[in-house]
Design a protein around this motif. Sequence first.
Motif, PDB file in Angstrom:
ATOM      1  N   UNK A   4      48.615  18.819 -71.302  1.00  0.00           N
ATOM      2  CA  UNK A   4      49.461  19.219 -72.571  1.00  0.00           C
ATOM      3  C   UNK A   4      49.780  20.583 -72.558  1.00  0.00           C
ATOM      4  N   UNK A   5      49.065  21.499 -72.401  1.00  0.00           N
ATOM      5  CA  UNK A   5      49.277  23.175 -72.445  1.00  0.00           C
ATOM      6  C   UNK A   5      48.896  23.774 -71.281  1.00  0.00           C
ATOM      7  N   UNK A   6      49.136  24.951 -70.814  1.00  0.00           N
ATOM      8  CA  UNK A   6      48.763  25.731 -69.878  1.00  0.00           C
ATOM      9  C   UNK A   6      48.708  27.141 -70.341  1.00  0.00           C
ATOM     10  N   UNK A   7      47.468  27.844 -70.039  1.00  0.00           N
ATOM     11  CA  UNK A   7      47.137  29.357 -70.163  1.00  0.00           C
ATOM     12  C   UNK A   7      47.193  29.840 -68.513  1.00  0.00           C
ATOM     13  N   UNK A  37      44.180  28.681 -66.032  1.00  0.00           N
ATOM     14  CA  UNK A  37      44.191  29.209 -64.632  1.00  0.00           C
ATOM     15  C   UNK A  37      43.674  30.669 -64.748  1.00  0.00           C
ATOM     16  N   UNK A  38      42.641  30.852 -63.855  1.00  0.00           N
ATOM     17  CA  UNK A  38      41.889  32.262 -63.973  1.00  0.00           C
ATOM     18  C   UNK A  38      41.520  32.745 -62.710  1.00  0.00           C
ATOM     19  N   UNK A  39      41.350  34.252 -62.590  1.00  0.00           N
ATOM     20  CA  UNK A  39      40.936  34.956 -61.417  1.00  0.00           C
ATOM     21  C   UNK A  39      39.539  35.695 -61.840  1.00  0.00           C
ATOM     22  N   UNK A  40      38.968  35.838 -63.078  1.00  0.00           N
ATOM     23  CA  UNK A  40      37.894  36.427 -63.426  1.00  0.00           C
ATOM     24  C   UNK A  40      36.654  35.663 -62.581  1.00  0.00           C
ATOM     25  N   UNK A  41      35.879  36.394 -61.816  1.00  0.00           N
ATOM     26  CA  UNK A  41      34.794  35.960 -61.489  1.00  0.00           C
ATOM     27  C   UNK A  41      33.715  35.335 -62.347  1.00  0.00           C
ATOM     28  N   UNK A  66      40.673  30.762 -55.175  1.00  0.00           N
ATOM     29  CA  UNK A  66      41.415  31.467 -56.442  1.00  0.00           C
ATOM     30  C   UNK A  66      42.948  31.088 -56.311  1.00  0.00           C
ATOM     31  N   UNK A  67      43.566  30.838 -57.315  1.00  0.00           N
ATOM     32  CA  UNK A  67      42.981  30.894 -58.638  1.00  0.00           C
ATOM     33  C   UNK A  67      41.929  29.749 -58.874  1.00  0.00           C
ATOM     34  N   UNK A  68      41.175  30.037 -60.009  1.00  0.00           N
ATOM     35  CA  UNK A  68      40.399  28.878 -60.513  1.00  0.00           C
ATOM     36  C   UNK A  68      41.147  28.091 -61.567  1.00  0.00           C
ATOM     37  N   UNK A  69      40.965  26.913 -61.520  1.00  0.00           N
ATOM     38  CA  UNK A  69      41.678  26.272 -62.427  1.00  0.00           C
ATOM     39  C   UNK A  69      40.692  25.110 -63.329  1.00  0.00           C
ATOM     40  N   UNK A  70      40.788  24.971 -64.565  1.00  0.00           N
ATOM     41  CA  UNK A  70      39.972  24.340 -65.495  1.00  0.00           C
ATOM     42  C   UNK A  70      40.875  23.540 -66.327  1.00  0.00           C
ATOM     43  N   UNK A  71      40.288  22.068 -66.318  1.00  0.00           N
ATOM     44  CA  UNK A  71      41.151  21.293 -67.362  1.00  0.00           C
ATOM     45  C   UNK A  71      40.043  21.044 -68.390  1.00  0.00           C
ATOM     46  N   UNK A  72      40.358  21.314 -69.710  1.00  0.00           N
ATOM     47  CA  UNK A  72      39.734  21.283 -70.991  1.00  0.00           C
ATOM     48  C   UNK A  72      40.141  20.285 -71.964  1.00  0.00           C
ATOM     49  N   UNK A  73      39.774  19.439 -72.469  1.00  0.00           N
ATOM     50  CA  UNK A  73      39.931  18.576 -73.262  1.00  0.00           C
ATOM     51  C   UNK A  73      39.647  18.693 -74.852  1.00  0.00           C
ATOM     52  N   UNK A  74      40.394  19.152 -75.745  1.00  0.00           N
ATOM     53  CA  UNK A  74      40.123  19.495 -76.913  1.00  0.00           C
ATOM     54  C   UNK A  74      39.161  18.322 -77.625  1.00  0.00           C
ATOM     55  N   UNK A  75      38.101  18.919 -78.317  1.00  0.00           N
ATOM     56  CA  UNK A  75      36.857  18.073 -79.026  1.00  0.00           C
ATOM     57  C   UNK A  75      37.963  17.423 -80.028  1.00  0.00           C
ATOM     58  N   UNK A  76      37.556  16.133 -80.296  1.00  0.00           N
ATOM     59  CA  UNK A  76      38.029  15.273 -81.430  1.00  0.00           C
ATOM     60  C   UNK A  76      38.051  15.527 -82.894  1.00  0.00           C
ATOM     61  N   UNK A  77      37.186  16.644 -83.133  1.00  0.00           N
ATOM     62  CA  UNK A  77      37.136  17.091 -84.501  1.00  0.00           C
ATOM     63  C   UNK A  77      37.363  18.312 -84.754  1.00  0.00           C
ATOM     64  N   UNK A  78      37.842  18.936 -85.822  1.00  0.00           N
ATOM     65  CA  UNK A  78      37.977  20.458 -86.071  1.00  0.00           C
ATOM     66  C   UNK A  78      36.727  20.879 -86.197  1.00  0.00           C
TER      67      UNK A  78
END
Length: 78
Positions: A4-7, A37-41, A66-78
């Motif tokens: 949905x969104x990217x950094x 998307x990150x390059x930090x070791x 590189x670059x490293x790529x992570x997909x993170x699903x936001x938790x369902x509760x705040x």
Amino acid sequence: MRWDEEIDATGLLCPLPVLKARKRLKSMAPGAVLRLVATDPAAVVDVPHFCAESGHELIAAQTEAEPQVYLIRRRSTA
């Protein structure tokens, strides 16, 4: 996979990739997916730890190149 969104945190060092992810995830809808998307070791340790501590789901991590790529699903509760 769809997200949905990217950094783009390439070139940023610890703790900035995780801090940017935390801020963006707070504004996203529950269940939405963030692509980081990150390059930090240190991200290979920091991102999974952040997800485990905050309750978000790390659904994919490509860390072999590189670059490293992570997909993170936001938790369902705040």
